[in-house]
Design a protein around this motif. Structure first.
Motif, PDB file in Angstrom:
ATOM      1  N   SER A   1       0.827  -1.206   0.000  1.00  0.00           N
ATOM      2  CA  SER A   1       0.000   0.000   0.000  1.00  0.00           C
ATOM      3  C   SER A   1       0.867   1.264   0.000  1.00  0.00           C
ATOM      4  N   THR A   2       0.400   2.270  -0.709  1.00  0.00           N
ATOM      5  CA  THR A   2       1.074   3.568  -0.687  1.00  0.00           C
ATOM      6  C   THR A   2       0.293   4.562   0.186  1.00  0.00           C
ATOM      7  N   LYS A   3      -0.832   4.123   0.741  1.00  0.00           N
ATOM      8  CA  LYS A   3      -1.659   4.990   1.597  1.00  0.00           C
ATOM      9  C   LYS A   3      -1.507   4.676   3.078  1.00  0.00           C
ATOM     10  N   LEU A   4      -1.284   3.401   3.415  1.00  0.00           N
ATOM     11  CA  LEU A   4      -1.157   2.957   4.801  1.00  0.00           C
ATOM     12  C   LEU A   4      -0.053   1.917   4.858  1.00  0.00           C
ATOM     13  N   TYR A   5       0.989   2.216   5.629  1.00  0.00           N
ATOM     14  CA  TYR A   5       2.132   1.312   5.664  1.00  0.00           C
ATOM     15  C   TYR A   5       2.998   1.583   6.889  1.00  0.00           C
ATOM     16  N   LEU A   6       3.951   0.678   7.100  1.00  0.00           N
ATOM     17  CA  LEU A   6       4.956   0.845   8.137  1.00  0.00           C
ATOM     18  C   LEU A   6       6.248   1.260   7.468  1.00  0.00           C
ATOM     19  N   GLU A   7       6.998   2.102   8.149  1.00  0.00           N
ATOM     20  CA  GLU A   7       8.235   2.623   7.572  1.00  0.00           C
ATOM     21  C   GLU A   7       9.360   2.493   8.589  1.00  0.00           C
ATOM     22  N   ASN A   8      10.499   2.040   8.104  1.00  0.00           N
ATOM     23  CA  ASN A   8      11.696   1.954   8.943  1.00  0.00           C
ATOM     24  C   ASN A   8      12.538   3.188   8.667  1.00  0.00           C
ATOM     25  N   ARG A   9      12.665   4.043   9.676  1.00  0.00           N
ATOM     26  CA  ARG A   9      13.483   5.257   9.546  1.00  0.00           C
ATOM     27  C   ARG A   9      14.795   5.125  10.304  1.00  0.00           C
ATOM     28  N   GLY A  10      15.172   3.892  10.630  1.00  0.00           N
ATOM     29  CA  GLY A  10      16.450   3.652  11.291  1.00  0.00           C
ATOM     30  C   GLY A  10      16.459   3.994  12.773  1.00  0.00           C
ATOM     31  N   MET A  11      15.297   4.098  13.366  1.00  0.00           N
ATOM     32  CA  MET A  11      15.188   4.438  14.787  1.00  0.00           C
ATOM     33  C   MET A  11      15.848   3.362  15.639  1.00  0.00           C
ATOM     34  N   LYS A  12      16.717   3.770  16.542  1.00  0.00           N
ATOM     35  CA  LYS A  12      17.338   2.855  17.501  1.00  0.00           C
ATOM     36  C   LYS A  12      16.450   2.839  18.736  1.00  0.00           C
ATOM     37  N   VAL A  13      15.800   1.718  18.973  1.00  0.00           N
ATOM     38  CA  VAL A  13      14.859   1.609  20.077  1.00  0.00           C
ATOM     39  C   VAL A  13      15.615   1.561  21.399  1.00  0.00           C
ATOM     40  N   PRO A  14      15.200   2.406  22.358  1.00  0.00           N
ATOM     41  CA  PRO A  14      15.814   2.327  23.688  1.00  0.00           C
ATOM     42  C   PRO A  14      15.422   1.016  24.362  1.00  0.00           C
ATOM     43  N   HIS A  15      15.808   0.834  25.587  1.00  0.00           N
ATOM     44  CA  HIS A  15      15.521  -0.393  26.323  1.00  0.00           C
ATOM     45  C   HIS A  15      14.032  -0.735  26.263  1.00  0.00           C
ATOM     46  N   ILE A  16      13.716  -1.917  25.789  1.00  0.00           N
ATOM     47  CA  ILE A  16      12.335  -2.373  25.668  1.00  0.00           C
ATOM     48  C   ILE A  16      11.885  -2.954  27.000  1.00  0.00           C
ATOM     49  N   GLN A  17      10.742  -2.492  27.471  1.00  0.00           N
ATOM     50  CA  GLN A  17      10.142  -3.027  28.688  1.00  0.00           C
ATOM     51  C   GLN A  17       9.116  -4.085  28.297  1.00  0.00           C
ATOM     52  N   VAL A  18       9.053  -5.148  29.084  1.00  0.00           N
ATOM     53  CA  VAL A  18       8.130  -6.250  28.848  1.00  0.00           C
ATOM     54  C   VAL A  18       7.223  -6.359  30.067  1.00  0.00           C
ATOM     55  N   SER A  19       5.930  -6.524  29.813  1.00  0.00           N
ATOM     56  CA  SER A  19       4.982  -6.656  30.916  1.00  0.00           C
ATOM     57  C   SER A  19       3.791  -7.480  30.450  1.00  0.00           C
ATOM     58  N   PRO A  20       2.924  -7.870  31.390  1.00  0.00           N
ATOM     59  CA  PRO A  20       1.692  -8.553  30.983  1.00  0.00           C
ATOM     60  C   PRO A  20       0.808  -7.614  30.160  1.00  0.00           C
ATOM     61  N   ARG A  21      -0.023  -8.210  29.322  1.00  0.00           N
ATOM     62  CA  ARG A  21      -0.967  -7.423  28.531  1.00  0.00           C
ATOM     63  C   ARG A  21      -1.969  -6.744  29.461  1.00  0.00           C
ATOM     64  N   ILE A  22      -2.524  -5.632  28.987  1.00  0.00           N
ATOM     65  CA  ILE A  22      -3.485  -4.881  29.795  1.00  0.00           C
ATOM     66  C   ILE A  22      -4.787  -4.697  29.015  1.00  0.00           C
ATOM     67  N   GLY A  23      -5.855  -4.351  29.720  1.00  0.00           N
ATOM     68  CA  GLY A  23      -7.125  -4.076  29.066  1.00  0.00           C
ATOM     69  C   GLY A  23      -7.869  -5.313  28.598  1.00  0.00           C
ATOM     70  N   ILE A  24      -7.471  -6.478  29.099  1.00  0.00           N
ATOM     71  CA  ILE A  24      -8.138  -7.733  28.734  1.00  0.00           C
ATOM     72  C   ILE A  24      -8.469  -8.489  30.023  1.00  0.00           C
ATOM     73  N   SER A  25      -9.298  -9.517  29.907  1.00  0.00           N
ATOM     74  CA  SER A  25      -9.664 -10.287  31.098  1.00  0.00           C
ATOM     75  C   SER A  25      -9.161 -11.729  31.059  1.00  0.00           C
ATOM     76  N   LYS A  26      -8.663 -12.185  29.911  1.00  0.00           N
ATOM     77  CA  LYS A  26      -8.174 -13.563  29.777  1.00  0.00           C
ATOM     78  C   LYS A  26      -6.689 -13.537  29.443  1.00  0.00           C
ATOM     79  N   ALA A  27      -5.973 -14.535  29.945  1.00  0.00           N
ATOM     80  CA  ALA A  27      -4.536 -14.698  29.654  1.00  0.00           C
ATOM     81  C   ALA A  27      -3.752 -13.420  29.960  1.00  0.00           C
ATOM     82  N   THR A  28      -4.109 -12.787  31.051  1.00  0.00           N
ATOM     83  CA  THR A  28      -3.451 -11.529  31.436  1.00  0.00           C
ATOM     84  C   THR A  28      -2.031 -11.751  31.933  1.00  0.00           C
TER      85      THR A  28
END
Length: 163
Positions: free
Chosen positions: A128-155
């Motif tokens: 698509s040329t209207k909706l897409y993901l783009e890699n601009r070379g961003m260096k992601v800082p430290h990624i935090q991992v946590s349980p999913r939120i806003g759900i009631s199953k498999a939290t």
């Protein structure tokens, strides 16, 4: 891998862009929080496609949520984009959010700010040329991992990733 990429949408109002900074994973047949848990339906059909498609659904009768499919054809999985950092088209986002300051820090807010509806469901984000993901070379800082939120199953699953 999707963290730090840019969500780009050439909307009727103009170009809007956000840096993806929070996501949640919904994977396979044994994830009770995933829409695909009950199998193939007209709603979940997109989750069974190969990775790289948009999956937008309506929730609570009032919000849209934007996801990206991620796996091989036949194995349902998607990443919910929970938040982006506004980068371009911020005035459009403000207008779409009716002047609210909290533009994109939640999946429903993000969709409203970008102007997403079911009309952007099942878009091939690779071609698509209207909706897409783009890699601009961003260096992601430290990624935090946590349980999913806003759900009631498999939290307990640690499938929420953010920075």
């Amino acid at each position: 891998d999707i963290l730090g990429k840019y969500l780009v949408y050439h909307s009727p109002q103009g170009k809007v862009v956000g840096e993806i900074n929070e996501v949640e994973a919904y994977i396979g047949f044994d994830d009770p929080a995933s829409h695909s848990f009950s199998g193939l339906t007209p709603r979940t059909e997109i989750m069974f496609r190969e990775g790289g498609f948009s999956y937008i659904y309506f929730i609570y009768g009032m919000y849209f949520c934007f996801n990206v499919t991620t796996e091989i054809e036949g194995f349902p999985a998607a990443i919910l984009i929970r938040s982006v950092i506004p980068v371009e088209g911020i005035e459009i986002m403000y207008a779409n959010r009716h002047g609210r300051k909290d533009l994109t820090n939640g999946p429903g807010k993000l969709c409203q700010a970008f102007g997403f509806t079911l009309g952007q469901n099942k878009v091939d984000l690779v071609t698509s040329t209207k909706l897409y993901l783009e890699n601009r070379g961003m260096k992601v800082p430290h990624i935090q991992v946590s349980p999913r939120i806003g759900i009631s199953k498999a939290t307990e699953k640690p499938w929420r990733f953010h920075y």
